[in-house]
Design an enzyme around this catalytic site. Structure first.
Site, short mmCIF file in Angstrom:
data_model
loop_
_atom_site.label_atom_id
_atom_site.label_comp_id
_atom_site.label_asym_id
_atom_site.label_seq_id
_atom_site.Cartn_x
_atom_site.Cartn_y
_atom_site.Cartn_z
N HIS A 202 82.82 35.24 61.36
CA HIS A 202 81.40 35.62 61.39
C HIS A 202 81.27 36.90 62.20
O HIS A 202 81.32 36.89 63.43
CB HIS A 202 80.57 34.49 62.01
CG HIS A 202 79.09 34.64 61.84
ND1 HIS A 202 78.36 35.58 62.54
CD2 HIS A 202 78.21 33.98 61.05
CE1 HIS A 202 77.09 35.47 62.19
NE2 HIS A 202 76.97 34.51 61.29
N CYS B 1 54.23 28.74 46.88
CA CYS B 1 53.75 27.72 47.81
C CYS B 1 54.56 27.84 49.09
O CYS B 1 54.98 28.94 49.46
CB CYS B 1 53.86 26.32 47.19
SG CYS B 1 55.51 25.87 46.63
#
Length: 620
Positions: A541, A26
């Protein structure tokens, strides 16, 4: 190839290809129907960072992925070798799930294949209504007519689309059941219905049996029942007919028997059932619309968690087909925005970098009706935000119900639902009531979460023991130093995730900047979270948007929970390959819990070597 590793892990934890009976998806979930549920390892699968949650409900093993579920679905099918013409395992033990579970499995299996276009069609209808009310378009213009045809085609020819998906779900030839749906919407049948309406009596018969004509365009229940009968008949006839005759005579029998049976019996009975459901719901709604709104606003997300919301989708579509409007969908909008507001409250309050990023993306997805990331990834684990979202949804739903707002086209509750609530006659008090209820739910849940949604910061990393002094964070890599505001990413540059600096690396290594432990490691290995022994939380990061590399060019030398010393090798990356792929290598080094310190100071140097001082954090 981007999701191959995730697909392998999912396939392994559901018991392999041989344990799969069916697989659909879905908006955010993979929905497996498994041969043996006990072979699936839900707890093991939950540990995969690419999986938000695993839910076993409605006879389905549901893996919540997020907005990119379609890509993961394709990867799982490719990994398992499942294609449209590939048979999957048979359920040798039969379906022993309870009636509600079987019903939800059938409904979700029929509606999920076209869920995206279903929502898009409803949104386009709402935007057209908004354009007419604002005077931007005239219903007589060619522009309006073409866009209206695009928005209305799916609903008008619903029996064809449902015929195809129902045929696949019931295990028959979907083209046979699609042709049956075509017969229900054939122009000759619609003309017969219009003629019977004018005549005021039955004017036709089939083999001497009187026919009661109905307009089956946009109907739901008749074609689903007809598809089940056709598939049953196809299986029975297939067993009796010789193989040389099966391909031609089996479809012939299905069409020759099922189509008349549908017009004579199935259609009238299903139409009566449709009207009974719509009128019955309307009676309950009229008696206490505010109570209905409060209940739907409070319980809708609970139903979503267990996949039970699919049982209400046909009722909403049926209301539109029978009544021309639906009051249930507007009452669900506060439920959705309640969870969005709670996730927004978490985003505004937390300083945990990973949680802030997750909450921020969840808010964006939730505005467009995808609440699973907010519910499973943020609110439910924190508990209070989820409860506040349900409470705010209940209050907002009561306001919407009291205002008696309706939608005039189907969709899923999101920001565009407001356009779908515009009445054909123009904006009135019902629309304003719907907007007020939605805004109340959003704001109330956000405020409640900000005030009391994260008690004691227990869900975040270990709190800092505040003492007077300063601590140093060493540079985890060698390279050129940048101010955080110079990073080409608004989230980092704005300081929302915390204060710090950035480095453009000159080599391929990331080292530990202090003594502590690995708090988190992204599956793609492009980012790592560390917790020092003194309580400093650091996020490293490597590069901007490098998550899209899905781990390519990155190697991790540590795992979550590992103890590290200053200078220990954490990550390796191929600097040149990442640059060649078109990614910026500016690497933010952020103090995630900056609000626990009075000041974060960056070294006054244009370049640093790994292991030299980079940041100083001051505390009282």
């Amino acid at each position: 190839m981007e999701y191959q590793a995730l697909a392998k892990d999912i396939l392994g934890h559901v018991g392999g290809k041989e344990n799969i009976i069916s697989l659909v998806h879905c908006a955010t979930r993979l929905r497996f129907k498994l041969k043996e549920n006990q072979k699936a390892d839900a707890e093991g699968l939950k540990k995969n960072p690419g999986v938000i949650m695993v839910v076993e409900s409605g006879g389905q093993f549901q893996v919540v992925i997020g907005n990119h579920v379609n890509d993961v679905w394709k990867a799982v099918r490719a990994e398992a070798g499942l294609y449209d013409d590939t048979p999957v395992a048979a359920d040798e033990n039969g379906d022993k799930s309870h009636l509600l579970g079987r019903l939800i499995d059938v409904v979700s299996g029929i509606f999920t294949p076209f869920i995206g276009i279903l929502a898009a069609s409803g949104i386009l209808k709402g935007l057209l209504a908004l354009a007419v009310v604002c005077g931007w378009l005239s219903p007589d213009s060619g522009t309006y007519k073409i866009w209206f045809a695009a928005s209305d085609a799916l609903f008008f020819f619903f029996p064809l689309v449902l015929g195809y998906t129902a045929g696949k779900k019931f295990g028959g030839n979907p083209f046979i059941t699609m042709v049956i749906g075509g017969a229900l919407t054939h122009p000759m049948m619609i003309q017969a219905f219009e003629a019977s309406q004018q005549a005021g009596a039955v004017a036709d018969a089939f083999l001497g049996i009187p026919v009661t004509w109905f307009n089956y365009s946009a109907s739901v229940i008749p074609i689903i029942l007809a598809a089940w009968v056709s598939c049953w008949l196809e299986k029975k006839s297939g067993k009796l007919l010789p193989s040389s005759m099966k391909n031609f005579f089996s479809p012939l029998i299905c069409l020759a028997v099922t189509v008349p049976l549908t017009f004579l019996v199935i259609g009238p009975v299903a139409t009566w059932l449709s009207q009974l459901l719509a009128n019955g719901y309307q009676v309950i709604y009229v008696l206490a619309p505010w109570l209905a709104g409060a209940a739907m606003g409070a319980l809708w997300q609970v139903c979503v968690i267990f996949g039970l919301h699919w049982g209400l989708v046909p009722l909403m579509i049926n209301n539109l087909a029978v009544l021309g409007h639906d009051s249930m969908l507007p009452m669900l909008l506060p439920a959705v925005m309640g969870q969005v507001g709670a996730a927004l409250g978490v985003f505004l309050r937390t300083r945990d970098a990973r949680l802030k990023m997750l909450a921020g993306s969840s808010v964006t997805a939730g505005i467009f009706g995808i609440t699973e990331p907010a519910v499973y990834g943020v609110n439910l684990p924190l508990r209070r935000p989820f409860i506040f979202g349900c409470v705010a949804g209940s209050i907002g739903g009561a306001i919407v119900g009291l205002s008696q707002a309706y939608v005039y086209s189907f969709g899923f509750a999101n920001i565009f639902t407001i356009a779908q609530m515009i009445p054909p006659g123009g904006i009135d008090a019902s629309l304003w009531g719907g907007i007020i209820g939605t805004v109340v739910a959003l704001m109330l849940s956000c405020v409640l979460t900000l005030v009391a949604g994260m008690p004691g910061r227990a869900v975040e990393t270990t709190p800092v023991t505040v003492t007077t002094g300063e601590d140093e964070v060493l540079s985890p890599m060698s390279g050129t130093v940048l101010a955080l505001s110079q990073v080409p990413d608004a989230t980092f540059a704005s300081g929302l995730l915390g204060h710090g600096a950035a480095i453009i690396p000159s080599d391929n290594h990331v080292f530990a900047p202090f003594a502590g432990e690995v708090a988190s490691l992204f599956q793609t290995k492009h980012a790592i979270g560390l917790l020092s022994d003194s309580g400093i939380e650091v996020l490293i990061h490597v590069g901007i948007d490098t998550v899209k590399l899905d781990g390519k060019h990155f190697t991790a030398h540590v795992n979550v929970g590992d103890k590290v010393k200053p200078g220990d090798l954490l990550l390796e990356f191929d600097r040149q390959a990442i640059l060649d792929a078109g990614y910026d290598l500016a690497t933010p080094i952020i103090i995630s819990n900056s609000d626990s310190y009075t000041e974060v100071i960056t070294v006054a140097a244009s370049a640093v070597n790994a292991g030299s001082p980079l940041l100083t954090v001051s505390h009282q």
